[in-house]
Motif scaffolding. Structure first.
Motif, PDB file in Angstrom:
ATOM      1  N   LEU A  42      -2.708 -16.234   4.918  1.00  0.00           N
ATOM      2  CA  LEU A  42      -2.331 -14.516   4.535  1.00  0.00           C
ATOM      3  C   LEU A  42      -3.474 -14.348   3.364  1.00  0.00           C
ATOM      4  CD1 LEU A  42      -0.410 -12.411   5.321  1.00  0.00           C
ATOM      5  CD2 LEU A  42       0.919 -13.099   3.450  1.00  0.00           C
ATOM      6  N   THR A  76      -5.354  -9.439  -1.467  1.00  0.00           N
ATOM      7  CA  THR A  76      -4.282  -8.642  -1.684  1.00  0.00           C
ATOM      8  C   THR A  76      -3.018  -9.368  -2.211  1.00  0.00           C
ATOM      9  OG1 THR A  76      -5.017  -7.452   0.180  1.00  0.00           O
ATOM     10  CG2 THR A  76      -2.937  -6.771  -0.603  1.00  0.00           C
ATOM     11  N   PHE A  77      -2.869 -10.564  -1.653  1.00  0.00           N
ATOM     12  CA  PHE A  77      -1.554 -11.278  -1.821  1.00  0.00           C
ATOM     13  C   PHE A  77      -1.817 -12.703  -2.781  1.00  0.00           C
ATOM     14  CE2 PHE A  77      -1.159  -9.260   2.403  1.00  0.00           C
ATOM     15  CZ  PHE A  77      -0.224  -8.369   1.757  1.00  0.00           C
ATOM     16  N   GLY A  93       2.832 -10.301  -4.742  1.00  0.00           N
ATOM     17  CA  GLY A  93       2.787  -9.110  -3.770  1.00  0.00           C
ATOM     18  C   GLY A  93       3.358  -9.657  -2.428  1.00  0.00           C
ATOM     19  N   LEU A  94       4.350 -10.897  -2.526  1.00  0.00           N
ATOM     20  CA  LEU A  94       4.723 -11.407  -1.230  1.00  0.00           C
ATOM     21  C   LEU A  94       6.317 -11.261  -1.111  1.00  0.00           C
ATOM     22  CD1 LEU A  94       2.681 -14.955  -0.904  1.00  0.00           C
ATOM     23  CD2 LEU A  94       2.701 -12.887   0.764  1.00  0.00           C
ATOM     24  N   SER A  95       6.814 -10.998  -2.154  1.00  0.00           N
ATOM     25  CA  SER A  95       8.339 -10.899  -2.184  1.00  0.00           C
ATOM     26  C   SER A  95       8.848  -9.401  -2.838  1.00  0.00           C
ATOM     27  CB  SER A  95       9.066 -12.044  -2.832  1.00  0.00           C
ATOM     28  OG  SER A  95       8.227 -13.320  -2.725  1.00  0.00           O
ATOM     29  N   GLY A  96       8.360  -8.400  -2.589  1.00  0.00           N
ATOM     30  CA  GLY A  96       8.802  -7.095  -2.833  1.00  0.00           C
ATOM     31  C   GLY A  96       8.669  -6.981  -4.386  1.00  0.00           C
ATOM     32  N   VAL A  97       9.381  -5.842  -4.811  1.00  0.00           N
ATOM     33  CA  VAL A  97       9.523  -5.690  -6.139  1.00  0.00           C
ATOM     34  C   VAL A  97      10.039  -6.475  -7.151  1.00  0.00           C
ATOM     35  CG1 VAL A  97       9.152  -3.090  -5.899  1.00  0.00           C
ATOM     36  CG2 VAL A  97      11.615  -4.104  -5.683  1.00  0.00           C
ATOM     37  N   HIS A  98      10.851  -7.544  -6.608  1.00  0.00           N
ATOM     38  CA  HIS A  98      11.628  -8.280  -7.541  1.00  0.00           C
ATOM     39  C   HIS A  98      10.853  -9.664  -7.735  1.00  0.00           C
ATOM     40  CE1 HIS A  98      14.712  -5.642  -7.656  1.00  0.00           C
ATOM     41  NE2 HIS A  98      14.681  -5.385  -6.413  1.00  0.00           N
ATOM     42  N   ARG A 129       4.253 -10.374  -9.227  1.00  0.00           N
ATOM     43  CA  ARG A 129       3.420  -9.179  -8.698  1.00  0.00           C
ATOM     44  C   ARG A 129       2.105  -9.171  -9.523  1.00  0.00           C
ATOM     45  NH1 ARG A 129       6.913  -4.256  -9.329  1.00  0.00           N
ATOM     46  NH2 ARG A 129       5.470  -3.140  -8.344  1.00  0.00           N
ATOM     47  N   TRP A 164      -7.871  -1.724  -5.608  1.00  0.00           N
ATOM     48  CA  TRP A 164      -6.739  -0.563  -5.820  1.00  0.00           C
ATOM     49  C   TRP A 164      -6.026  -0.228  -4.768  1.00  0.00           C
ATOM     50  CZ3 TRP A 164      -6.820   4.321  -3.601  1.00  0.00           C
ATOM     51  CH2 TRP A 164      -5.913   4.945  -4.058  1.00  0.00           C
ATOM     52  N   TYR A 165      -6.987  -0.034  -3.665  1.00  0.00           N
ATOM     53  CA  TYR A 165      -6.444   0.265  -2.383  1.00  0.00           C
ATOM     54  C   TYR A 165      -5.215  -0.639  -1.850  1.00  0.00           C
ATOM     55  CZ  TYR A 165      -6.475   2.314   2.390  1.00  0.00           C
ATOM     56  OH  TYR A 165      -5.992   2.974   3.558  1.00  0.00           O
ATOM     57  N   GLU A 166      -5.456  -2.029  -2.069  1.00  0.00           N
ATOM     58  CA  GLU A 166      -4.639  -3.053  -1.533  1.00  0.00           C
ATOM     59  C   GLU A 166      -3.305  -3.061  -2.271  1.00  0.00           C
ATOM     60  OE1 GLU A 166      -4.543  -4.386   1.446  1.00  0.00           O
ATOM     61  OE2 GLU A 166      -6.671  -3.836   2.024  1.00  0.00           O
ATOM     62  N   THR A 167      -3.562  -3.113  -3.682  1.00  0.00           N
ATOM     63  CA  THR A 167      -2.642  -3.729  -4.509  1.00  0.00           C
ATOM     64  C   THR A 167      -2.079  -2.585  -5.420  1.00  0.00           C
ATOM     65  OG1 THR A 167      -3.908  -4.374  -6.280  1.00  0.00           O
ATOM     66  CG2 THR A 167      -3.548  -6.055  -4.756  1.00  0.00           C
ATOM     67  N   GLY A 168      -2.729  -1.513  -5.557  1.00  0.00           N
ATOM     68  CA  GLY A 168      -2.414  -0.367  -6.367  1.00  0.00           C
ATOM     69  C   GLY A 168      -2.777  -0.554  -7.947  1.00  0.00           C
ATOM     70  N   THR A 201       1.519   1.423  -2.469  1.00  0.00           N
ATOM     71  CA  THR A 201       0.104   1.192  -2.496  1.00  0.00           C
ATOM     72  C   THR A 201      -0.654   2.063  -1.407  1.00  0.00           C
ATOM     73  OG1 THR A 201      -0.407  -0.674  -1.074  1.00  0.00           O
ATOM     74  CG2 THR A 201       0.069  -1.086  -3.407  1.00  0.00           C
ATOM     75  N   ALA A 202      -2.006   2.390  -1.406  1.00  0.00           N
ATOM     76  CA  ALA A 202      -2.357   3.131  -0.428  1.00  0.00           C
ATOM     77  C   ALA A 202      -2.385   2.492   0.985  1.00  0.00           C
ATOM     78  CB  ALA A 202      -3.779   3.320  -0.718  1.00  0.00           C
ATOM     79  N   ARG A 203      -2.567   1.268   1.137  1.00  0.00           N
ATOM     80  CA  ARG A 203      -2.641   0.358   2.163  1.00  0.00           C
ATOM     81  C   ARG A 203      -0.895   0.345   2.809  1.00  0.00           C
ATOM     82  NH1 ARG A 203      -5.764  -1.340   5.937  1.00  0.00           N
ATOM     83  NH2 ARG A 203      -6.909  -3.064   4.870  1.00  0.00           N
ATOM     84  N   SER A 243       0.814 -11.074  10.666  1.00  0.00           N
ATOM     85  CA  SER A 243       1.381 -11.494   9.457  1.00  0.00           C
ATOM     86  C   SER A 243       1.334 -10.478   8.209  1.00  0.00           C
ATOM     87  CB  SER A 243       1.160 -13.042   9.175  1.00  0.00           C
ATOM     88  OG  SER A 243      -0.145 -13.025   8.775  1.00  0.00           O
ATOM     89  N   THR A 272       4.178  -8.544   5.899  1.00  0.00           N
ATOM     90  CA  THR A 272       4.288  -8.750   4.683  1.00  0.00           C
ATOM     91  C   THR A 272       4.375  -7.444   3.964  1.00  0.00           C
ATOM     92  OG1 THR A 272       3.049 -10.795   4.751  1.00  0.00           O
ATOM     93  CG2 THR A 272       3.404  -9.957   2.564  1.00  0.00           C
ATOM     94  N   ARG A 287       7.685  -5.788   4.521  1.00  0.00           N
ATOM     95  CA  ARG A 287       8.874  -6.502   3.727  1.00  0.00           C
ATOM     96  C   ARG A 287       8.713  -5.789   2.315  1.00  0.00           C
ATOM     97  NH1 ARG A 287       7.689 -11.704   5.515  1.00  0.00           N
ATOM     98  NH2 ARG A 287       6.217 -12.067   3.826  1.00  0.00           N
ATOM     99  N   ASN A 288       7.416  -5.714   1.696  1.00  0.00           N
ATOM    100  CA  ASN A 288       7.128  -5.110   0.600  1.00  0.00           C
ATOM    101  C   ASN A 288       7.679  -3.442   0.487  1.00  0.00           C
ATOM    102  OD1 ASN A 288       6.285  -7.290  -0.691  1.00  0.00           O
ATOM    103  ND2 ASN A 288       4.220  -6.859  -0.274  1.00  0.00           N
ATOM    104  N   SER A 336      11.319  -3.465   0.400  1.00  0.00           N
ATOM    105  CA  SER A 336      11.752  -3.987  -0.824  1.00  0.00           C
ATOM    106  C   SER A 336      11.724  -2.516  -1.902  1.00  0.00           C
ATOM    107  CB  SER A 336      11.075  -4.917  -1.530  1.00  0.00           C
ATOM    108  OG  SER A 336      11.248  -5.219  -2.835  1.00  0.00           O
TER     109      SER A 336
END
Lengths: 169, 476
Positions: A60, A92-93, A105-110, A113, A157-161, B416-418, B444, B448, B451-452, B455
């Motif tokens: 990934l 990104t991840f 960035g694989l398990s959401g906000v909690h 990150r 920025w685009y991918e992760t903010g 995020t933008a994505r 995948s 992911t 999933r985000n 969340s």
């Protein structure tokens, strides 16, 4: 990644061999030995499963690369060439350094990150973590052109903010 | 279409009424004869033939007919031909039953089972074409009420007078039904032109699968009860011949006339309580006429509630597909499969010479286990159906409205933008694979990101996400 894949295959093979041995020994009424091999099979299976998950995350990360740094030619010893190349991928991840993985960035906000990114002439500094632990990682980025750095920051920025701070350019 | 315009000069006979009357007669024939009908049981009993082989063959053939009809019927004209032709074939194939038993009985029954299944599935097209979406529950209730009333009349004649007279009445139902179906309008146009078909791009596969599971679980109980409870009251022939389906009809009539805003899921819980009450009464009470009235009332009224519940969901679902014959047939085939499975289960329980009370306890346990599955299944199904209507509303929005939607609901953390890009595509009803193709990323990666996104919106599934974001946009 190759190393992770190899480890996974090794553990899977060990698990299969353990199961076959345990069944054969069990059928021959060597129950203690069968139990021992069963335990080995179970342990190997769990390790193979763990390597599979690692491989999935590594894939990934590699598929979503933002910055990728290949090792300079000639830096890999000849005998190591067919093994894992120490390519570094910032994605990104997470970050993939050879077979070492740092995830975000694989398990959401909690979950873990990416919190902060900074790019200077030589390195990219990445700060990531969750509520309990924060890690700061320095990675050589290998970028020499100003535009390449700007493009990488834009993509990050685009991918992760996260807006990367650019210094020294 | 279902307005006041009459057919052939009869103002009363709108297309909707014609389809209801015609189909009710066909359905009465099916309920009284090939599909575990009393006429078939009485005829086999008269000739001292073991019924299980015949019943099983007819049910399997009926299931096949329902399941396969959608593959070859795609227009109103073809549907009308299928219904009329099917009824004609049923008529011919039922004739050998007036004579001494021969191989034609088994052959005829298989043919009747198959073509009647096709005819029922094809009627799904008329249900969508002639009845507005919010009225379909009433049309379904009307059909079930009329056909069951006719079935009761035929059963009474068959059990108390003569099985052959009962067969004659069944066949007469086919003839009368053919007349009404023949009067129905059927243009040459293909299905999508006739009614407003939802443009939602999300497939109907998953909701249909969920509905089939739901119907299957519900009808296992019916099949089980036929096998466990019915034999205990065999000695009350006079009463059972006419009272059997009365609570069923009464329940249908009550639900049919409930206000539209009545919560269907609550009615489902009432049905569940009634079915458990039926089994407990069966265990506690004796086998007298008054006991039968209590047990049958609880049991069949619950069946009425369940049947109308899933028929109406099936009716709603017809709008989400280009070919309504397919989901209608497949949904009903799940019902047949459930009856078959429940029957087999009941037969297995009763054939082991276990004392009556223990049989009832085993049956009650099975019923309880299946009923536990119903509420979560229902929740999922309702969510999926809602999402279909939300997604079609989303399709009709302007680009700026589509962009605004994702900012109107508060998130735990900004997207995020994505993620915004992925979310837009999720709301367009695209699958993960489609999204991956559109954005040139791996599946995948899409999973992911999804999933985000879940969340960040604090939801646990795609269905919940769509529902959360779009429910306020469609005015529902």
């Amino acid at each position: 990644m190759k190393r992770i894949r190899k480890r996974r295959n090794g553990f899977a093979l060990l698990a299969a061999a353990g199961i076959i041995s345990a069944v054969s020994l069990g059928a021959a009424c060597f129950f203690e030995a069968a139990f021992a091999f069963g335990a080995i099979a179970f342990g190997s299976f769990l390790l193979a499963l763990r390597q599979t998950l690692l491989l999935r995350d590594a894939t990934l990360i590699r598929d979503n690369r933002i910055i990728s740094v290949s090792p300079p030619p000639g830096s890999i010893p000849v005998k190591k060439k067919n093994n894992d190349t120490e390519e570094t991928v910032v994605s990104t991840f997470g970050v993939l350094i050879g077979s070492k993985i740092y995830r975000w960035g694989l398990s959401g906000v909690h979950g873990v990150r990416l919190n902060c990114a900074c790019i200077d002439k030589e390195r990219i500094y990445l700060t990531f973590g969750d509520a309990i632990r924060t890690i700061r990682l320095e990675v050589l980025h290998g970028m020499t052109q100003n535009q390449t750095v700007l493009d990488a920051a834009q993509k990050l920025w685009y991918e992760t903010g996260i807006s990367a701070g650019i210094t020294g350019w | 279409m279902s307005g006041g315009i009459g057919i052939n000069g009869f103002k009363f006979l709108t297309a909707r009424r014609l389809s209801v009357i015609g189909f009710s007669f066909l359905f009465a024939f099916i309920l009284s004869f090939p599909f575990e009908g009393q006429v078939l049981y009485s005829l086999l009993d008269l000739r001292e033939i073991k019924p299980s082989g015949y019943i099983l063959a007819a049910i399997i053939a009926h299931f096949t007919g329902l399941f396969t009809c959608g593959m070859f019927v795609r227009s109103k004209a073809a549907a009308k031909k299928t219904v009329l032709g099917g009824m004609g074939i049923c008529l011919a194939a039922a004739l050998p039953f007036f004579f001494a038993p021969s191989f034609l009985w088994m052959g005829g029954l298989i043919v009747v089972g198959y073509v009647s299944g096709c005819a029922v599935a094809a009627w799904g097209l008329f249900l969508r074409a002639f009845t507005p979406k919010n009225e379909r529950i009433k049309t379904c209730a009307d059909v079930l009420i009329f056909s069951n009333l006719l079935m009761i009349a035929i059963n009474v004649v068959s059990m108390n007078r003569s099985p052959l007279l009962g067969l004659f009445l069944s066949v007469l139902c086919l003839v009368v039904g053919m007349v009404f179906i023949g009067m129905m309008p059927a243009g040459p146009k293909n299905i999508p032109d006739d009614t407003e078909v939802s443009k939602a791009r999300a497939g109907i596969k998953y909701p249909l699968l969920m509905l089939c599971l739901f119907v299957f679980v519900i009808t296992i109980n019916s099949g089980l009860m036929y096998q466990v409870i019915n034999p205990a009251f065999e000695h009350l022939t006079g009463l059972t011949s006419w009272y059997w389906a009365v609570p069923y009809i009464a329940a249908l009539a009550i639900i049919r006339n409930l206000p539209m805003k009545a919560k269907r899921s609550q009615i489902l819980y009432v049905g569940m309580a009634m079915i458990m009450g039926a089994f407990i009464s069966f265990i506690v009470l004796g086998r007298s006429a008054s006991d039968y009235l209590i047990v049958d009332t609880l049991m069949l009224a619950a069946c009425g509630i369940f049947d109308l519940f899933w028929w109406s969901i099936l009716g709603e679902m017809l709008d989400y597909t280009d070919n309504p014959v397919k989901p209608f047939g497949i949904g009903l085939s799940a019902n047949v499969l459930g009856v078959l499975f429940g029957g087999a289960l009941g037969m297995a329980v009763t054939s082991n010479n276990i004392p009556g009370a223990e049989v009832a306890v085993i049956a009650l346990t099975v019923v309880c286990v299946t009923l536990i599955i119903l509420p979560p299944l229902n929740r999922q199904l309702v969510l999926l159906l809602k999402n279909h209507s939300y997604l079609s509303a989303y399709d009709n929005m302007s680009q700026s409205q589509k962009t605004d939607i994702i900012f109107q609901v508060k998130t735990l953390d900004p997207l995020t933008a994505r993620e915004q890009e992925v979310l837009q595509l999720i709301l367009s009803g695209k699958s993960n694979r489609d999204i991956a193709g559109a954005l040139f990323i791996s599946e995948s990666t899409v999973k992911t990101h999804a999933r985000n996104i879940f969340s960040k919106y604090d939801v646990s599934s795609r269905a919940e996400l769509i529902s959360t974001l779009l429910k306020n946009q469609t005015g529902k």
